[in-house]
Design a protein around this motif. Structure first.
Motif, mmCIF file in Angstrom:
data_model
loop_
_atom_site.group_PDB
_atom_site.id
_atom_site.type_symbol
_atom_site.label_atom_id
_atom_site.label_comp_id
_atom_site.label_asym_id
_atom_site.label_seq_id
_atom_site.Cartn_x
_atom_site.Cartn_y
_atom_site.Cartn_z
ATOM 1 N N LYS A 53 48.754 57.631 13.805
ATOM 2 C CA LYS A 53 46.854 57.281 13.224
ATOM 3 C C LYS A 53 46.983 58.015 12.103
ATOM 4 C CE LYS A 53 46.711 55.607 17.405
ATOM 5 N NZ LYS A 53 47.599 54.343 17.202
ATOM 6 N N ASP A 54 47.033 59.307 11.678
ATOM 7 C CA ASP A 54 46.078 59.751 10.023
ATOM 8 C C ASP A 54 46.968 59.481 9.543
ATOM 9 O OD1 ASP A 54 44.216 60.721 12.075
ATOM 10 O OD2 ASP A 54 45.994 62.562 12.687
ATOM 11 N N ALA A 55 48.656 59.389 9.444
ATOM 12 C CA ALA A 55 49.406 58.848 7.952
ATOM 13 C C ALA A 55 48.132 58.130 6.906
ATOM 14 C CB ALA A 55 50.445 58.204 8.545
ATOM 15 N N LYS A 86 52.176 67.148 5.118
ATOM 16 C CA LYS A 86 50.711 67.409 5.496
ATOM 17 C C LYS A 86 50.038 66.673 4.231
ATOM 18 C CE LYS A 86 51.959 71.302 1.899
ATOM 19 N NZ LYS A 86 53.154 71.979 1.943
ATOM 20 N N LYS A 87 50.381 65.625 3.311
ATOM 21 C CA LYS A 87 48.903 65.384 2.958
ATOM 22 C C LYS A 87 49.154 63.465 3.028
ATOM 23 C CE LYS A 87 50.214 67.941 -1.724
ATOM 24 N NZ LYS A 87 51.022 67.385 -2.524
ATOM 25 N N GLY A 88 50.001 63.325 4.392
ATOM 26 C CA GLY A 88 49.409 61.877 4.703
ATOM 27 C C GLY A 88 50.837 61.218 4.066
ATOM 28 N N TYR A 89 51.927 61.515 3.880
ATOM 29 C CA TYR A 89 52.887 60.505 3.694
ATOM 30 C C TYR A 89 54.411 61.048 4.048
ATOM 31 C CZ TYR A 89 50.763 57.526 0.690
ATOM 32 O OH TYR A 89 49.982 56.530 -0.007
ATOM 33 N N PRO A 90 54.622 61.160 6.017
ATOM 34 C CA PRO A 90 55.722 61.390 6.327
ATOM 35 C C PRO A 90 56.977 61.143 5.805
ATOM 36 C CG PRO A 90 53.856 60.420 7.952
ATOM 37 C CD PRO A 90 53.285 60.739 6.530
ATOM 38 N N VAL A 91 57.626 61.688 5.895
ATOM 39 C CA VAL A 91 59.499 61.059 6.341
ATOM 40 C C VAL A 91 59.551 60.043 7.139
ATOM 41 C CG1 VAL A 91 61.515 61.471 5.771
ATOM 42 C CG2 VAL A 91 60.186 62.158 3.958
ATOM 43 N N ILE A 92 59.866 59.168 7.608
ATOM 44 C CA ILE A 92 60.231 58.575 8.285
ATOM 45 C C ILE A 92 62.551 58.670 8.352
ATOM 46 C CG2 ILE A 92 60.325 56.856 10.483
ATOM 47 C CD1 ILE A 92 58.063 58.250 10.326
ATOM 48 N N GLN A 147 52.401 52.268 2.034
ATOM 49 C CA GLN A 147 51.087 53.008 1.410
ATOM 50 C C GLN A 147 50.028 51.440 2.838
ATOM 51 O OE1 GLN A 147 48.180 51.919 -1.728
ATOM 52 N NE2 GLN A 147 47.484 53.898 -1.257
ATOM 53 N N LYS A 148 49.287 53.120 3.849
ATOM 54 C CA LYS A 148 48.396 52.213 4.844
ATOM 55 C C LYS A 148 47.378 51.579 4.122
ATOM 56 C CE LYS A 148 48.866 54.373 8.803
ATOM 57 N NZ LYS A 148 48.019 55.480 10.577
ATOM 58 N N GLU A 149 47.010 50.533 4.500
ATOM 59 C CA GLU A 149 46.113 49.400 3.659
ATOM 60 C C GLU A 149 45.293 48.545 5.489
ATOM 61 O OE1 GLU A 149 47.120 47.419 0.842
ATOM 62 O OE2 GLU A 149 47.937 48.905 -1.203
ATOM 63 N N ASN A 150 44.246 48.081 5.445
ATOM 64 C CA ASN A 150 43.911 47.060 6.262
ATOM 65 C C ASN A 150 44.568 45.844 6.579
ATOM 66 O OD1 ASN A 150 41.711 48.908 5.751
ATOM 67 N ND2 ASN A 150 40.580 47.277 4.459
ATOM 68 N N LYS A 151 45.162 45.717 5.772
ATOM 69 C CA LYS A 151 46.582 44.854 5.696
ATOM 70 C C LYS A 151 47.588 45.056 6.215
ATOM 71 C CE LYS A 151 48.100 43.443 1.282
ATOM 72 N NZ LYS A 151 48.321 42.364 0.007
ATOM 73 N N GLY A 152 48.007 46.255 6.645
ATOM 74 C CA GLY A 152 49.488 46.938 6.963
ATOM 75 C C GLY A 152 50.007 47.695 6.096
ATOM 76 N N ASN A 153 51.011 47.992 6.211
ATOM 77 C CA ASN A 153 51.974 49.165 5.365
ATOM 78 C C ASN A 153 52.775 48.532 4.095
ATOM 79 O OD1 ASN A 153 50.894 51.428 6.989
ATOM 80 N ND2 ASN A 153 52.308 50.737 8.849
ATOM 81 N N VAL A 154 51.931 48.712 3.073
ATOM 82 C CA VAL A 154 52.252 47.863 2.151
ATOM 83 C C VAL A 154 53.645 48.932 1.380
ATOM 84 C CG1 VAL A 154 52.114 46.518 -0.084
ATOM 85 C CG2 VAL A 154 49.533 46.599 1.502
ATOM 86 N N VAL A 155 54.556 47.768 0.756
ATOM 87 C CA VAL A 155 55.612 48.823 0.424
ATOM 88 C C VAL A 155 55.066 48.665 -1.694
ATOM 89 C CG1 VAL A 155 58.078 48.137 -0.508
ATOM 90 C CG2 VAL A 155 57.353 47.105 1.265
#
Lengths: 203, 174
Positions: A53-55, A86-92, A147-155
């Motif tokens: 949620k916080d990413a 911790k800055k909001g960009y975790p590795v998956i 990057q999480k944006e309104n329309k989704g996770n944008v490449v």
């Protein structure tokens, strides 16, 4: 004369490669919205991007146990997670190979590797191999920064981790870090697409 | 120089084998005493081999000993070489093995599989620069194959069967 021949040669090469270039590139391009997924982690739990949620975004890495290039990058993938989770960009991390073909990439082997290396991020099995083709991953390691944006996770970035697989100390350009740093600062990513040698995904 | 090595090898062999010198044993002796000469290039060095003004058609395969699909298709490239060597076709196998493995993995592999095609090693970490120079479309996965002559050029980021390889080569020979 020799130079002329050389230039002619190069021109021919460029022209011909330009014409053979037109191929249907499947998978995402920068700017596309990446699909979410629900994949099994090494701890048996299911993981989706929507769980975070916080990413602000994600560093999605297609990687595996068995590819020497992927192995060469393991420590650097861990370092990326430590720096950017911790800055909001975790590795998956997603393991795209078919474990029936590549036994060294079975779930038990993934668990063992993650434990031995102390992975701080999820290491997911792309069961049924449905996710990597949607992303357009062709090899391990292959990184997609979202990057999480309104329309989704944008490449925002597709490619290599940095410019030297052999020696982490000899790296000149840390592509993924540069991309994520830019996104964190609200800037656009300068180099959005890089290439590196990797192992074909085993189907 | 080679001849001297050969003679020495034969002498050593004869000495060791005492009275059991057969022509076959002699041949074996030569093979095992001949060190594999591996040419190592950076991309600048390799690039010269990726274009031609001659009438030869080149089949260049990027591979590594650790790459299973690459190893699987190597015999097809070898077969292609032997079937088309009289038709002005040359093979070049570009190994992307790590330099630390040249002695322990690559050279023994070349020997063990008795590779007849020319094998060179590419050692150039600047991949983001050189991969698109091989082909703009190459994502960097191996195996990858380049077929070219002085007028045509085709790149493949895929595994081959022998038949597929032959099918792709043939148009270059007309």
């Amino acid at each position: 004369m020799k130079t002329l021949k050389f230039i002619l040669g190069i021109t021919t090469v460029v022209l011909f490669s330009a014409f053979t270039l037109i191929k249907d590139n499947q998978g995402y391009k920068v700017g596309d919205v990446a699909t979410d997924f629900t994949l099994e982690n090494i701890d048996g739990k299911m993981v989706s991007l929507s769980d975070y949620k916080d990413a602000k975004g994600f560093i999605v890495v297609f990687t595996c146990n068995t590819c020497p290039y992927a192995v060469a990058y393991e420590d650097r993938i861990i370092a990326l997670d430590k720096k950017y989770a911790k800055k909001g960009y975790p590795v998956i991390a997603i393991m795209p190979n078919n474990p029936e073909v590549q036994s060294g990439d079975r779930m038990e082997a993934m668990q063992a590797r993650a434990k031995a290396k102390g992975f701080t991020f999820p290491y997911l099995m792309d069961k049924g191999q449905e996710i990597y083709p949607q992303y357009g991953a062709t090899k391990t390691p292959h990184v997609f920064v979202l990057q999480k944006e309104n329309k989704g996770n944008v490449v925002k970035y597709i490619g290599a981790i940095d410019d030297n697989y052999k020696d982490a100390n000899a790296v000149n350009q840390k592509y993924v870090e540069e991309a994520v740093d830019a996104l964190l600062e609200g800037k656009s990513v300068k180099e959005t697409h890089t290439r590196a040698i990797g192992c074909t995904i085993k189907v | 120089m080679k001849r001297i090595v050969l003679v020495i090898a034969t002498i050593v062999l004869v000495a060791c084998k005492e009275n059991k010198t057969t022509p076959n044993a002699e041949k074996e002796g030569v093979e095992t005493s001949e060190a594999i000469d591996l040419e190592v290039y950076d991309f600048k060095g390799l690039e010269k081999m990726l274009s031609t003004q001659s009438d030869t058609t080149y089949v260049v395969n990027f591979w590594a000993t650790w790459c299973k699909p690459c190893v699987k298709e190597l015999p097809y490239f070898e077969k292609l070489r032997s079937n088309y060597k009289d038709k002005n076709v040359e093979l070049l196998l570009v190994s992307l093995d790590f330099p630390a493995k040249y002695e322990s993995k690559l050279k023994p592999f070349i020997k063990e599989h008795n590779l007849k095609s020319k094998v060179v090693a590419l050692d150039d970490p600047g991949m983001n620069t050189w991969i698109p120079k091989v082909n703009e479309n190459w994502s960097g996965a191996i195996p990858a194959t380049l077929i070219f002559n002085k007028t045509e050029r085709k790149f493949f980021e895929k595994s081959f069967t022998y038949d597929e390889l032959e099918t792709e080569l043939k148009p270059f020979l007309n």
